[in-house]
Design an enzyme around this catalytic site. Structure first.
Site, mmCIF file in Angstrom:
data_model
loop_
_atom_site.group_PDB
_atom_site.id
_atom_site.type_symbol
_atom_site.label_atom_id
_atom_site.label_comp_id
_atom_site.label_asym_id
_atom_site.label_seq_id
_atom_site.Cartn_x
_atom_site.Cartn_y
_atom_site.Cartn_z
ATOM 1 C CE LYS A 163 43.093 40.241 40.537
ATOM 2 N NZ LYS A 163 41.765 40.838 40.751
ATOM 3 C CB CYS B 227 37.710 38.504 46.409
ATOM 4 S SG CYS B 227 37.211 38.216 44.681
HETATM 5 O O1 RRO Z 1 39.362 39.506 40.959
HETATM 6 C C1 RRO Z 1 38.239 39.929 41.325
HETATM 7 O O2 RRO Z 1 37.170 39.471 40.883
HETATM 8 C C2 RRO Z 1 38.099 40.997 42.326
HETATM 9 C C3 RRO Z 1 38.789 41.006 43.517
HETATM 10 BR BR1 RRO Z 1 40.087 39.748 43.959
HETATM 11 C C4 RRO Z 1 38.504 42.002 44.477
HETATM 12 O O3 RRO Z 1 39.059 42.063 45.601
HETATM 13 N N1 RRO Z 1 37.561 42.928 44.168
HETATM 14 C C5 RRO Z 1 36.911 42.926 42.980
HETATM 15 O O4 RRO Z 1 36.053 43.794 42.742
HETATM 16 N N2 RRO Z 1 37.190 41.951 42.071
#
Ligand code: RRO
Length: 312
Positions: free
Chosen positions: A47, A130
Site C-alpha cells: 500500500k 491518489c
Molecule cells: O487510499 C486511497 O484512497 C487511494 C489511493 Br492512495 C490511490 O492511489 N488510489 C486510489 O484509488 N485510492
C-alpha cells in the site's frame, strides 16, 4: 499443453510471473502482505506508505458492483517503518516493492532519505495520483509540480524508482507528460491509478454508496479497462525505451492481461478483482493467460509485448 513462460523483469528484478497486485489492493496489513507473499503473484507491492501511519477517510469507503469498484480510502496505511520492516523480515522469499506517497515535498524528501540509508535497494513506485485526499489535488494533473518533484528526487536519489500516473484523456497531455518523464532516469511508469471523482448511484436507496466526499471516489474494475489500455499504449509509444510500462486497470481475466501486454505492458497489476476474489486470483489469471498464449503458439510475453496492430 506446453506451459508458456510468464516471467518478466521489473526495474531489473526477475519475476516468475508478470501478474502482481495493484498498490492498495490486499497489501496494507501484515496478514494481507503475507497472503500475497504466499500466493503465486510475481511480486508483492505495498500500500502507498506515508511517513507516519494514517487512518484514512470515514467508512464506508469502498464499494463494488458487477462492472467496477469505487473507493475513497484516503490513504490509510501503517507508515513507512512498518513496510520497510516487512520487506526486511521477508528476506529473499519473493520480490517486494514499495509504493510511496507523500503529503508534501518535505515529507517526500524525508521518505527518500529513509530509503537511501537502507543497506538494500528497494524498488519504489512513487504514487503521484491518489484521487481521494480531501482538499488536495491529484499531483500528476499539475505538470510543473511533477517536474519540480522529479528534479528534487533525482538530485540525490539513486535507487530504482518509477511513478504511478492518473489517466489522461487528451493527446497534448500524453505528449507533454511523456516529454517531461523522458528527462528523468525513471525505471518504469504505471498506468493507471483509479480515474478520480466518479460517482456511483444506488437507485433503490436513492443514495451514494460511500461516505467521504459526498460519494465521489476513484473507480476501478472492468469499466476502466479501455482507459487503462489507452494510457499504457500511448505512453509505450511516447516514452524512451528504457522506461518500462506497468499496466493497471480493468484486469479480471487472462484476456485482459493479454491485452495490456499487447499494448506494451511488461507486467500487469490487479486491483478490484483481487479485492473480489482474494489472492487465489493470481493462479486463475496465470492459467487463463497460459491457455491464450498456448492457443496462439506464443512461448513468452516478449513475443507479443507492444505489438498491437493498427488498421491500415
Ligand atoms: O487510499 C486511497 O484512497 C487511494 C489511493 Br492512495 C490511490 O492511489 N488510489 C486510489 O484509488 N485510492
Amino acid at each position: 499443453m506446453t506451459q508458456a513462460d510468464l516471467s518478466t523483469h521489473w526495474a531489473g528484478v526477475s519475476l516468475s510471473s508478470c501478474i502482481v497486485n495493484a498498490s492498495g489492493a490486499w497489501c496494507s496489513t501484515f496478514a494481507e502482505l503475507m497472503d500475497l507473499t504466499e500466493s503465486t503473484s510475481g511480486a508483492v507491492l505495498t500500500k502507498s506508505a506515508t511517513l507516519y501511519p494514517r487512518k484514512g477517510n470515514l467508512e464506508p469507503r469502498y464499494f463494488q458492483w458487477t462492472y467496477g469498484s469505487i473507493n475513497s480510502m484516503g490513504l490509510p496505511n501503517l507508515g513507512i517503518d512498518f513496510y520497510l520492516d516487512f520487506i526486511r523480515s521477508q528476506g529473499a522469499k519473493k520480490p517486494i516493492f514499495l509504493s510511496l506517497a507523500a503529503m508534501n515535498p518535505e515529507e517526500l524528501s524525508k521518505l527518500l532519505q529513509r530509503l537511501r540509508k537502507l543497506d538494500f535497494p528497494v524498488v519504489t513506485e512513487l504514487n503521484l495520483s491518489c484521487p481521494n485526499l480531501i482538499g488536495k489535488p491529484q499531483l500528476a494533473y499539475d505538470f510543473s509540480c511533477v517536474e519540480e518533484i522529479l528534479k528534487k528526487v533525482f538530485d540525490f536519489y539513486e535507487f530504482p524508482l518509477g511513478v504511478k500516473l492518473p489517466p489522461y484523456f487528451d493527446t497534448i497531455h500524453f505528449e507533454e507528460m511523456a516529454e517531461l518523464l523522458n528527462c528523468f532516469p525513471l525505471k518504469f511508469v504505471t498506468c493507471i491509478n483509479s480515474p478520480g471523482n466518479a460517482l456511483f448511484v444506488d437507485p433503490q436507496t436513492e443514495s451514494v454508496v460511500i461516505k467521504p466526499k459526498e460519494g465521489f471516489g476513484g473507480i476501478g474494475g472492468p469499466c476502466i479497462k479501455p482507459i487503462a489500455l489507452a494510457n499504457v499504449n500511448k505512453f509505450f509509444k511516447l516514452l524512451k525505451s528504457d522506461i518500462q510500462l506497468i499496466g493497471c486497470g480493468g484486469v479480471s481475466s487472462g484476456q485482459d492481461i493479454f491485452e495490456h501486454i499487447l499494448c506494451g505492458a511488461s507486467l500487469v497489476q490487479v486491483g478490484t478483482q483481487l479485492m473480489k476474489e482474494g489472492p487465489g486470483v493470481f493462479e486463475r489469471l496465470q492459467e487463463e493467460l497460459c491457455v491464450i498464449l498456448d492457443r496462439k503458439s506464443y512461448t513468452s510475453i516478449e513475443e507479443f509485448r507492444g505489438k498491437l496492430k493498427s488498421l491500415g
